[in-house]
Design an enzyme around this catalytic site. Structure first.
Site, short mmCIF file in Angstrom:
data_model
loop_
_atom_site.label_atom_id
_atom_site.label_comp_id
_atom_site.label_asym_id
_atom_site.label_seq_id
_atom_site.Cartn_x
_atom_site.Cartn_y
_atom_site.Cartn_z
N GLY A 43 0.83 -1.19 0.00
CA GLY A 43 0.00 0.00 0.00
C GLY A 43 0.86 1.23 0.00
O GLY A 43 2.05 1.16 -0.32
N GLY A 44 0.25 2.34 0.37
CA GLY A 44 0.95 3.61 0.33
C GLY A 44 2.15 3.63 1.27
O GLY A 44 3.09 4.38 1.08
N LYS A 82 8.92 -4.87 6.43
CA LYS A 82 8.26 -3.80 5.68
C LYS A 82 9.29 -3.02 4.89
O LYS A 82 10.24 -2.49 5.46
CB LYS A 82 7.53 -2.87 6.66
CG LYS A 82 6.92 -1.67 5.99
CD LYS A 82 5.88 -1.02 6.86
CE LYS A 82 4.62 -0.77 6.08
NZ LYS A 82 3.43 -0.75 6.86
N GLU A 84 7.34 -7.01 14.51
CA GLU A 84 6.61 -8.13 15.09
C GLU A 84 5.56 -8.60 14.08
O GLU A 84 4.89 -7.79 13.44
CB GLU A 84 5.92 -7.61 16.35
CG GLU A 84 5.03 -8.57 17.06
CD GLU A 84 4.27 -7.87 18.20
OE1 GLU A 84 3.50 -8.54 18.87
OE2 GLU A 84 4.47 -6.65 18.40
N TYR A 85 5.45 -9.92 13.94
CA TYR A 85 4.43 -10.45 13.04
C TYR A 85 3.14 -10.67 13.82
O TYR A 85 3.13 -11.30 14.88
CB TYR A 85 4.91 -11.77 12.43
CG TYR A 85 3.84 -12.46 11.62
CD1 TYR A 85 3.47 -11.96 10.38
CD2 TYR A 85 3.20 -13.60 12.11
CE1 TYR A 85 2.49 -12.58 9.64
CE2 TYR A 85 2.21 -14.21 11.38
CZ TYR A 85 1.85 -13.70 10.14
OH TYR A 85 0.87 -14.30 9.41
N ASP A 103 -2.02 8.49 11.52
CA ASP A 103 -2.77 7.79 10.47
C ASP A 103 -3.58 6.66 11.08
O ASP A 103 -3.58 5.55 10.57
CB ASP A 103 -1.80 7.28 9.40
CG ASP A 103 -2.52 6.92 8.10
OD1 ASP A 103 -3.66 7.40 7.89
OD2 ASP A 103 -1.97 6.14 7.32
N LYS A 160 -6.47 4.44 11.49
CA LYS A 160 -7.59 4.03 10.65
C LYS A 160 -7.75 2.52 10.82
O LYS A 160 -6.84 1.87 11.32
CB LYS A 160 -7.30 4.38 9.19
CG LYS A 160 -6.01 3.79 8.67
CD LYS A 160 -5.73 4.23 7.25
CE LYS A 160 -4.38 3.71 6.80
NZ LYS A 160 -4.02 4.16 5.47
#
Lengths: 243, 502
Positions: B73-74, B93, B142-143, B186, B188
């Site tokens: 994603g962004g 990430k 962390e997963y 952010d 959400k």
């Protein structure tokens, strides 16, 4: 685990795709996207209207009126879903406006409508005259001014990024090199002036250029319907400057 | 008009005042990538909007077993991976490659990542490691085995009770991060993860700031917003991005909370949650206070939201249901409208009474000394009628003020039209009272019982009366009757006066 996960979606929504997707529903998001695009690209419209033979005050009024009508909801509803570029859409819309709406608009009290742009006439005029070759068609003027507005926006963002990083001086020194072929950049001279090494300046120029290209592509992506069109749009805009 | 010179590189004609660096043709050419040596040097790959190939990522991170692509994603691309030496699952990430190119970003990234890595809280996704590899910024996190709140919402698995359990956990994570000086920016549903055990984990703390999603200059923000999640952003995040503080997160939390309860976003002039779905009405205030436009009038700390929600979740709903409160509000509003006119009636009645006393004294004097016996009967009758109607007026005024009897109120108003001190005071007051009484919202309230004890608590009123069915019809009947009586009284009064003068 990932947040905005949307596998399968390769091209993130851009302003123009948001507007196209909204179609008849004309969402608030689409309106917002449209108004941002209009604020970036009003100058080409002004230049186009001017080149159609309207006086500066008329051109200013017409541009205002055109954009305020464009932003009224029903206007978007007429949009077709099958794509196209924002640049072409805007040109078609202004042509329609000039053909049909101008008389009506004129009949109304001038300046009575809501002004959505703050047009500084001097700036608008000087930008209009930036275009030296007045034997060009209004369409060509429009396209060139479009490219100019696009590049202005990209350079503004690029400069802003450097400013935020506290590197305004570096940006000012290096921005001239953006349009230069690599051999023409006086690395050694800049390095002396910036009290840095030639290798560091080379690296900095490379980064600036890379970032510029990304921002350019991102900005163009906002106005086209699919990622495949970005390269094509650059090619097209480039071609408008060919003799 | 303008002098023209040529771009030294391409020969394109430029106006005199344009530096050659601004030659649009050259600038576009750079963008075209037609120059073989342009750019590229610092970018091993350009994922842009596309996730890098698994193989490529494996080459970049030989110390990890890259298992699968979790999403993109962004905010970048996320892979599920395993650290073999620690035998644990992690989430890798990779931030969007376009943000990694300049040195300034790398510096900010390192600074922010260090701050994020210091966040150690059961409700915050932990950052194990971070770094840059071939110009690509990455975070090893962390997963979390589970789903994000959006997915849960879409599956329709979320109940109000569940929401009341999730929100305090979000608050706790936010409060913890805010105490460390970190604002999420952010919040959400996509960033709120729920693991298999139902534990809340907030992801992507501070990344919005890092990637210029929350603040930075307006154009950049605006662009990202349209692509991203403007609905969850606090108004000041859009209007004054540089002044954003932790209270922006509280606003976003309010949006998430509202959405969890109602399934809708609080757009425009939105109704409080309890009016849309059956939830504790006390939650309205919590949600609305988180969603106040001005940060200074909002909840000031996430911990306050938490304690309010927990109080509501653990104490039985003593507050009256919404409908009753609304009714009580309508009742109170009607009372405010009715009061002045009712008082007017009351005063008119009292004034009449005073005048009756004066008239009676004059009459008694006249009949005793000047014209004994003549016309006395009709005078007494007129006085009696006046006494009765004035008393009715007073009673009507009192009952009107307390919204108790529509009939008496109308009767009092009509009587004051007809019988009052020379009709000078009574006529306008009577018309006024009738006008107020004819308002539909007022008539409606007369039909209702006054608010229940619970609703009354807040409204501090203790009037008790049974509902009056068909009040308005009977009110008209009484009105007409009052006119007849009043007319009779007038007639007899004028007769007695005539007989006096005769």
């Amino acid at each position: 685990m990932e947040s905005t996960s949307r596998p399968g979606q390769r091209f993130l929504p851009t302003r123009w795709t948001v507007i196209l997707a909204a179609g008849r529903q004309s969402s608030a998001q689409a309106q917002e996207a449209l108004s941002i695009l209009c604020r970036t690209y009003w100058q080409p419209i002004y230049a186009y209207v001017r080149h159609k033979g309207h006086s500066p005050p008329d051109a200013e009024d017409l541009t205002q009126e055109f954009f305020s009508r464009l932003l009224q909801k029903h206007y978007l509803a007429g949009l077709q879903r099958e794509g196209g570029r924002f640049r072409s859409f805007l040109l078609a819309a202004v042509n329609g406006f000039l053909a049909n709406e101008w008389d009506k608009a004129r009949a109304q009290k001038r300046g009575g409508g809501q002004k959505m742009l703050s047009i500084d006439r001097d700036t608008a005029e000087s930008r209009y005259h930036l275009e030296p070759a007045h034997e060009l068609t209004p369409e060509r003027i429009y396209e060139r001014q479009w490219a100019q507005a696009l590049l202005d926006q990209v350079l503004k963002r690029l400069g802003e990024e450097y400013r935020q990083a506290g590197k305004t001086a570096l940006f000012e020194k290096l921005s001239a090199s953006l349009s230069q072929p690599r051999g023409a950049v006086p690395y050694a001279q800049i390095a002396r002036e910036m009290d840095s090494t030639e290798a560091a300046i080379k690296m900095a120029v490379q980064r600036l250029r890379a970032r510029y290209r990304e921002l350019l592509r991102a900005e163009i992506a906002e106005t086209v319907a699919s990622p495949a069109e970005v390269e094509d749009e650059i090619r097209f805009l480039f071609s408008t400057f060919l003799p | 008009m303008n002098e023209i010179h040529k771009c030294p590189q391409c020969g394109n004609e430029l106006p005199a005042n344009t530096p050659s660096s601004a030659c649009p043709r050259c600038l576009l050419q750079v963008g075209l990538g037609s120059q073989p040596d342009a750019g590229g040097g610092t970018a091993p790959m350009a994922p842009k909007h596309q996730a890098p190939d698994l193989e490529e990522v494996r080459k970049l991170f030989p110390q990890l077993e890259i298992l699968e692509l979790l999403g993109q994603g962004g905010m970048g691309v996320v892979y599920k991976a395993r650290q073999p030496n620690l035998d644990r699952l992690v989430a890798l990430k990779l931030l969007p490659a376009d943000s990694a190119r300049d040195a300034a970003f790398a510096e900010r990234f390192a600074r922010e990542a260090r701050a994020l890595a210091r966040l150690n809280h059961p409700n915050v996704v932990a950052v194990h490691d971070f770094g840059q590899i071939q110009g690509l910024c990455y975070l090893l996190m962390e997963y979390v085995d589970g789903a994000n709140l959006r997915q849960v919402e879409l599956q329709g698995r979320l109940t109000a009770k569940e929401a009341l359990r999730i929100v305090p956990d979000i608050c706790e994570a936010l409060q913890y991060a805010h105490d460390q000086g970190i604002v999420h920016r952010d919040i959400k549903p996509e960033n709120i993860l729920l693991d298999k055990g139902g534990r809340v984990k907030i992801a992507d703390f501070g990344l919005a700031k890092l990637l210029g999603k929350g603040d930075r200059d307006r154009t950049l923000t605006a662009e990202r917003q349209v692509m991203g999640t403007p609905h969850y952003m606090a108004p000041e995040q859009v209007e004054r991005p540089l002044e954003v503080d932790h209270r922006a997160d509280i606003y976003s939390l309010g949006v998430v909370f509202y959405e969890m309860l109602t399934g809708e976003l609080p757009l425009g002039k939105f109704a409080p949650p309890s009016q849309k779905v059956q939830v504790d009405v006390r939650l309205d205030e919590v949600v609305l206070r988180a969603l106040v436009k001005e940060p200074e009038r909002r909840y000031q700390h996430a911990s306050e939201v938490k304690s309010d929600v927990e109080t509501i979740a653990t104490t039985p709903g003593t507050a009256p249901p919404a409908a009753e409160v609304l009714q009580a509000q309508a009742w109170e509003a009607a009372r405010r409208q009715v009061r002045p006119a009712g008082t007017g009636l009351l005063v008119t009645g009292i004034l009449n009474w005073a005048l009756i006393v004066v008239y009676s004294l004059i009459g008694a004097y006249v009949f005793a000394n000047l014209k004994p016996g003549q016309g006395m009967t009709s005078f007494v009758l007129a006085m009696l009628v006046a006494v009765v109607s004035s008393s009715l007026m007073i009673l009507g005024g009192i009952r009107m003020r307390s919204l108790e009897s529509y009939r008496l109120a109308v009767a009092g108003a009509v009587l004051s039209l007809v019988i009052s001190p020379g009709n000078l005071v009574g006529l306008p007051i009577g018309i006024w009272a009738l006008a107020v009484l004819s308002r539909p919202q007022v008539r409606q309230v007369f039909k209702q019982a006054p608010p229940s004890a619970a609703a009354r608590l807040s409204l501090a009123n203790a009037a008790l009366a049974a509902p009056v069915p068909g009040a308005s019809a009977r009110g008209w009947f009484f009105g007409v009757a009052a006119v007849v009586v009043g007319g009779l009284a007038c007639w007899s009064f004028s007769r007695s006066l005539r007989s006096l003068s005769a």
